[in-house]
Design a protein around this motif. Sequence first.
Motif, PDB file in Angstrom:
ATOM      1  N   MET A   1     -27.686 -72.791  31.760  1.00 58.07           N
ATOM      2  CA  MET A   1     -28.183 -71.428  31.611  1.00 58.07           C
ATOM      3  C   MET A   1     -29.425 -71.245  32.469  1.00 58.07           C
ATOM      4  SD  MET A   1     -28.036 -70.360  27.629  1.00 58.07           S
ATOM      5  CE  MET A   1     -27.843 -68.627  28.033  1.00 58.07           C
ATOM      6  N   SER A   2     -29.598 -70.022  32.912  1.00 56.03           N
ATOM      7  CA  SER A   2     -30.825 -69.597  33.570  1.00 56.03           C
ATOM      8  C   SER A   2     -31.435 -68.527  32.671  1.00 56.03           C
ATOM      9  CB  SER A   2     -30.491 -69.021  34.944  1.00 56.03           C
ATOM     10  OG  SER A   2     -31.620 -68.416  35.504  1.00 56.03           O
ATOM     11  N   LEU A   3     -32.705 -68.678  32.317  1.00 55.06           N
ATOM     12  CA  LEU A   3     -33.385 -67.755  31.416  1.00 55.06           C
ATOM     13  C   LEU A   3     -34.589 -67.146  32.113  1.00 55.06           C
ATOM     14  CD1 LEU A   3     -33.476 -70.183  28.383  1.00 55.06           C
ATOM     15  CD2 LEU A   3     -31.945 -68.231  28.621  1.00 55.06           C
ATOM     16  N   GLN A   4     -34.878 -65.895  31.766  1.00 51.09           N
ATOM     17  CA  GLN A   4     -36.059 -65.242  32.329  1.00 51.09           C
ATOM     18  C   GLN A   4     -36.663 -64.312  31.290  1.00 51.09           C
ATOM     19  OE1 GLN A   4     -35.464 -63.244  36.039  1.00 51.09           O
ATOM     20  NE2 GLN A   4     -37.481 -62.316  36.025  1.00 51.09           N
ATOM     21  N   LEU A   5     -37.964 -64.463  31.084  1.00 47.07           N
ATOM     22  CA  LEU A   5     -38.729 -63.557  30.236  1.00 47.07           C
ATOM     23  C   LEU A   5     -39.661 -62.793  31.155  1.00 47.07           C
ATOM     24  CD1 LEU A   5     -39.743 -62.470  27.481  1.00 47.07           C
ATOM     25  CD2 LEU A   5     -41.403 -64.331  27.519  1.00 47.07           C
ATOM     26  N   SER A   6     -39.466 -61.489  31.258  1.00 44.38           N
ATOM     27  CA  SER A   6     -40.300 -60.658  32.123  1.00 44.38           C
ATOM     28  C   SER A   6     -41.445 -60.071  31.317  1.00 44.38           C
ATOM     29  CB  SER A   6     -39.471 -59.534  32.729  1.00 44.38           C
ATOM     30  OG  SER A   6     -38.436 -60.072  33.506  1.00 44.38           O
ATOM     31  N   THR A   7     -42.655 -60.213  31.830  1.00 41.56           N
ATOM     32  CA  THR A   7     -43.831 -59.625  31.205  1.00 41.56           C
ATOM     33  C   THR A   7     -44.604 -58.852  32.262  1.00 41.56           C
ATOM     34  OG1 THR A   7     -45.334 -61.459  31.653  1.00 41.56           O
ATOM     35  CG2 THR A   7     -44.010 -61.607  29.633  1.00 41.56           C
ATOM     36  N   GLU A   8     -45.569 -58.086  31.817  1.00 45.98           N
ATOM     37  CA  GLU A   8     -46.383 -57.313  32.751  1.00 45.98           C
ATOM     38  C   GLU A   8     -47.248 -58.206  33.633  1.00 45.98           C
ATOM     39  OE1 GLU A   8     -48.525 -54.395  30.547  1.00 45.98           O
ATOM     40  OE2 GLU A   8     -46.700 -53.451  29.804  1.00 45.98           O
ATOM     41  N   THR A   9     -47.552 -59.399  33.163  1.00 44.13           N
ATOM     42  CA  THR A   9     -48.405 -60.299  33.933  1.00 44.13           C
ATOM     43  C   THR A   9     -47.627 -61.325  34.742  1.00 44.13           C
ATOM     44  OG1 THR A   9     -48.600 -61.778  32.032  1.00 44.13           O
ATOM     45  CG2 THR A   9     -50.296 -60.080  32.300  1.00 44.13           C
ATOM     46  N   GLY A  10     -46.317 -61.309  34.641  1.00 44.87           N
ATOM     47  CA  GLY A  10     -45.496 -62.251  35.402  1.00 44.87           C
ATOM     48  C   GLY A  10     -44.258 -62.650  34.627  1.00 44.87           C
ATOM     49  N   ASP A  11     -43.413 -63.424  35.270  1.00 41.89           N
ATOM     50  CA  ASP A  11     -42.167 -63.865  34.665  1.00 41.89           C
ATOM     51  C   ASP A  11     -42.232 -65.344  34.312  1.00 41.89           C
ATOM     52  OD1 ASP A  11     -41.248 -61.337  35.184  1.00 41.89           O
ATOM     53  OD2 ASP A  11     -40.047 -61.914  36.920  1.00 41.89           O
ATOM     54  N   PHE A  12     -41.572 -65.694  33.208  1.00 42.65           N
ATOM     55  CA  PHE A  12     -41.374 -67.085  32.828  1.00 42.65           C
ATOM     56  C   PHE A  12     -39.894 -67.366  33.053  1.00 42.65           C
ATOM     57  CE2 PHE A  12     -45.056 -65.694  30.519  1.00 42.65           C
ATOM     58  CZ  PHE A  12     -45.917 -66.772  30.621  1.00 42.65           C
ATOM     59  N   VAL A  13     -39.609 -68.376  33.870  1.00 40.25           N
ATOM     60  CA  VAL A  13     -38.230 -68.631  34.272  1.00 40.25           C
ATOM     61  C   VAL A  13     -37.852 -70.069  33.953  1.00 40.25           C
ATOM     62  CG1 VAL A  13     -36.638 -68.692  36.231  1.00 40.25           C
ATOM     63  CG2 VAL A  13     -38.393 -66.925  36.127  1.00 40.25           C
ATOM     64  N   VAL A  14     -36.634 -70.237  33.450  1.00 41.63           N
ATOM     65  CA  VAL A  14     -36.018 -71.550  33.289  1.00 41.63           C
ATOM     66  C   VAL A  14     -34.783 -71.516  34.184  1.00 41.63           C
ATOM     67  CG1 VAL A  14     -34.931 -73.169  31.705  1.00 41.63           C
ATOM     68  CG2 VAL A  14     -36.838 -71.757  30.914  1.00 41.63           C
ATOM     69  N   GLU A  15     -34.795 -72.307  35.245  1.00 41.83           N
ATOM     70  CA  GLU A  15     -33.715 -72.246  36.227  1.00 41.83           C
ATOM     71  C   GLU A  15     -32.399 -72.797  35.686  1.00 41.83           C
ATOM     72  OE1 GLU A  15     -33.485 -70.832  39.178  1.00 41.83           O
ATOM     73  OE2 GLU A  15     -35.544 -70.122  39.071  1.00 41.83           O
ATOM     74  N   LYS A  16     -32.418 -74.013  35.169  1.00 34.35           N
ATOM     75  CA  LYS A  16     -31.171 -74.641  34.730  1.00 34.35           C
ATOM     76  C   LYS A  16     -31.403 -75.439  33.450  1.00 34.35           C
ATOM     77  CE  LYS A  16     -29.251 -74.994  39.344  1.00 34.35           C
ATOM     78  NZ  LYS A  16     -28.876 -75.886  40.431  1.00 34.35           N
ATOM     79  N   ALA A  17     -31.116 -74.808  32.328  1.00 34.08           N
ATOM     80  CA  ALA A  17     -31.217 -75.487  31.042  1.00 34.08           C
ATOM     81  C   ALA A  17     -29.816 -75.896  30.610  1.00 34.08           C
ATOM     82  CB  ALA A  17     -31.833 -74.565  29.997  1.00 34.08           C
ATOM     83  N   ASN A  18     -29.658 -77.162  30.258  1.00 36.90           N
ATOM     84  CA  ASN A  18     -28.369 -77.630  29.749  1.00 36.90           C
ATOM     85  C   ASN A  18     -28.207 -77.166  28.310  1.00 36.90           C
ATOM     86  OD1 ASN A  18     -27.797 -79.064  32.143  1.00 36.90           O
ATOM     87  ND2 ASN A  18     -29.055 -80.766  31.445  1.00 36.90           N
ATOM     88  N   ALA A  19     -27.000 -76.683  27.986  1.00 35.42           N
ATOM     89  CA  ALA A  19     -26.747 -76.154  26.651  1.00 35.42           C
ATOM     90  C   ALA A  19     -25.274 -76.347  26.308  1.00 35.42           C
ATOM     91  CB  ALA A  19     -27.114 -74.669  26.604  1.00 35.42           C
ATOM     92  N   SER A  20     -24.937 -76.079  25.045  1.00 36.39           N
ATOM     93  CA  SER A  20     -23.540 -76.135  24.616  1.00 36.39           C
ATOM     94  C   SER A  20     -23.288 -75.061  23.569  1.00 36.39           C
ATOM     95  CB  SER A  20     -23.191 -77.516  24.065  1.00 36.39           C
ATOM     96  OG  SER A  20     -23.946 -77.784  22.907  1.00 36.39           O
TER      97      SER A  20
END
Length: 133
Positions: A59-78
């Motif tokens: 999975m790729s995750l992104q949390l967008s905020t007014e001060t910037g983005d927090f990104v997880v490029e490749k998280a393993n999941a099931s």
Amino acid sequence: MQERRSRQRLPSIRVTARVGIKRGFLGRDWLTVRVLDFSNQGLAFTGDVPLEQGDSFQMSLQLSTETGDFVVEKANASISNIRKVSERRIYGVRFADDNSAATLASIERIEGIVKRYKELSSRIFRHRTEKQA
């Protein structure tokens, strides 16, 4: 319905995600899904993806905020469970224990921000309700 999660999941108002489905030997197709809730242990999403219970993926995750983005490029999941509600499927996801320390730290940061946002929203809503009464 009995709650099966070990911890409460949080509403994910601004978390976006893409699911990487293996295509052939080396490639992946990245499909955008709608995140319903989030915690540092897993999440729930809905979307049109060819996954079944027990399947592993990235999975790729992104949390967008007014001060910037927090990104997880490749998280393993099931996929831990799948529920059908009306015409859509809701996928319960668990993050894998073998994710890197940096990935796990990023997931925890996203959870912390979403949790603080939920707490602030709840306080504002309570204050508005009390003020109207």
